[in-house]
Design an enzyme around this catalytic site. Sequence first.
Site, mmCIF file in Angstrom:
data_model
loop_
_atom_site.group_PDB
_atom_site.id
_atom_site.type_symbol
_atom_site.label_atom_id
_atom_site.label_comp_id
_atom_site.label_asym_id
_atom_site.label_seq_id
_atom_site.Cartn_x
_atom_site.Cartn_y
_atom_site.Cartn_z
ATOM 1 N N HIS A 222 0.820 -1.211 0.000
ATOM 2 C CA HIS A 222 0.000 0.000 0.000
ATOM 3 C C HIS A 222 0.854 1.261 0.000
ATOM 4 O O HIS A 222 0.448 2.291 -0.539
ATOM 5 C CB HIS A 222 -0.911 0.026 1.228
ATOM 6 C CG HIS A 222 -1.652 1.322 1.390
ATOM 7 N ND1 HIS A 222 -2.722 1.659 0.592
ATOM 8 C CD2 HIS A 222 -1.444 2.376 2.205
ATOM 9 C CE1 HIS A 222 -3.156 2.857 0.936
ATOM 10 N NE2 HIS A 222 -2.393 3.314 1.911
ATOM 11 N N CYS A 223 2.057 1.192 0.570
ATOM 12 C CA CYS A 223 2.802 2.427 0.851
ATOM 13 C C CYS A 223 3.486 3.037 -0.371
ATOM 14 O O CYS A 223 3.128 4.115 -0.822
ATOM 15 C CB CYS A 223 3.824 2.180 1.951
ATOM 16 S SG CYS A 223 3.087 1.806 3.556
ATOM 17 N N LEU A 224 4.505 2.358 -0.898
ATOM 18 C CA LEU A 224 5.362 3.005 -1.890
ATOM 19 C C LEU A 224 4.672 3.343 -3.213
ATOM 20 O O LEU A 224 4.900 4.432 -3.750
ATOM 21 C CB LEU A 224 6.605 2.146 -2.141
ATOM 22 C CG LEU A 224 7.541 1.968 -0.938
ATOM 23 C CD1 LEU A 224 8.886 1.417 -1.384
ATOM 24 C CD2 LEU A 224 7.751 3.268 -0.192
ATOM 25 N N VAL B 124 1.656 4.112 -3.610
ATOM 26 C CA VAL B 124 0.466 4.927 -3.373
ATOM 27 C C VAL B 124 0.770 6.213 -2.606
ATOM 28 O O VAL B 124 0.431 7.322 -3.047
ATOM 29 C CB VAL B 124 -0.606 4.112 -2.611
ATOM 30 C CG1 VAL B 124 -1.815 4.982 -2.264
ATOM 31 C CG2 VAL B 124 -1.039 2.901 -3.421
ATOM 32 N N ASP B 125 1.406 6.086 -1.452
ATOM 33 C CA ASP B 125 1.520 7.209 -0.523
ATOM 34 C C ASP B 125 2.212 8.447 -1.099
ATOM 35 O O ASP B 125 1.739 9.574 -0.895
ATOM 36 C CB ASP B 125 2.230 6.766 0.754
ATOM 37 C CG ASP B 125 1.418 5.733 1.527
ATOM 38 O OD1 ASP B 125 0.247 5.519 1.155
ATOM 39 O OD2 ASP B 125 1.949 5.147 2.481
#
Length: 418
Positions: free
Chosen positions: A258-260, A262-263
């Site tokens: 989810h992080c790299l 998307v964020d």
Amino acid sequence: MHVVVAGQGYVGLPLAVRAAEVGHRVVGYDVDTHRVQHLADGHSYVRDVDSSRLRTVLDSGAYSATADAAALAGFDIAVITVPTPLRDSVPDLTYVESCARTLGEHLRPGATVVLESTTYPGTTEELLLPILEETSGLKGGVEFLAGFSPERIAPGNKRFSFESTPKLVSGIDAKSLDVIKGFYDGIFQTTVPVSGPKVAELAKLIENTFRLVNISMINELATLAKPLGVNIWEAIDAAATKPFGFTRFTPGPGVGGHCLPVDPLFLSWKVQQELGVPFRFVELAADVNRHMPDYVVQRLVAALERRGMSVSGSRILLLGLTYKINATDLRESPSARVAELLIGLGAEVRGADPNIPDGDRAKLTLPLVDATAEEAAASDAVVLLMDHARFDLAMVQESAPYVLDCRNRMSGANVELL
């Protein structure tokens, strides 16, 4: 305290179980009834939370899982850990908004709401707070407290555990910060207070943007080093001997989770909306990583052609389908794109990953097999995408006719490094 953790996924479940273990009465709330039933039966689907730990807090009565919003009544602290995906490169905060309305209906004077879901600077004060005030009829900072504390979950990280990773905390005012810090002080070994939610929101995005940009730089170098006649892995090892001013990153088939992927785009979107300018580093980094699966497939096609074979009709085994080593999470994994491209070229593609939970196998678009010597030998090529500890890579190297190693874990005449 009576604690509600809204969202019982990879972020919310570890927090809920840990909070129960340190003495709080915790309600794990999730709208997914199937997920709630699994938890109520004592089955954890999160690798960092053993089912035995879950059953212990269930049996003690310190933790319960529910999809019934009525069970949220009377909470002292509620923590929001729901997803914040991107839809067509635009942040989708509908889960946060819906959760805020649900919590607002049960918000009472003196209670506290903390947002942990990753988002752009301003979300806590400009989105969450007004919804809570409107739904509850209470005034934030006067009748209830609120703040932001970004999650720092790192599945499979053996160096930093959940509770040993320093926890950033913030509040909409001094009282909110004091209460929020006190809550997390009992759960984490170290808490780091900052001046306000916007700082904490931006700090989380800085962390992930730093990783995305550096991984993208190394990935692009990997595509350039081979035609330059340089072993990128040896060059990285050489650079890493410098004891200062360098952080080691290694190439791979792309970023996932989810992080790299998307964020950092939350920050890019916010900058464009507020300032009217692009965040060029993020946009370039995201573009580089989007094309890494294409590069992996190009390298494989070229390797097969050198062996007098066409990718069409070839039997390809993909090793490691999750986005991160030893993790169980398939979200945004580059393996899906690699498989899609190969299938589109006519290859017969199989995947092997011992970490994928049974409930997630239906999400795969390719057959899942065991990484056996027979399976490796029957393949025209094996592609190591994620080097899980449970793989016998020496066996794969010995059995496979050809290996494209995207993780620099094997060597030999039949092995080619990304």
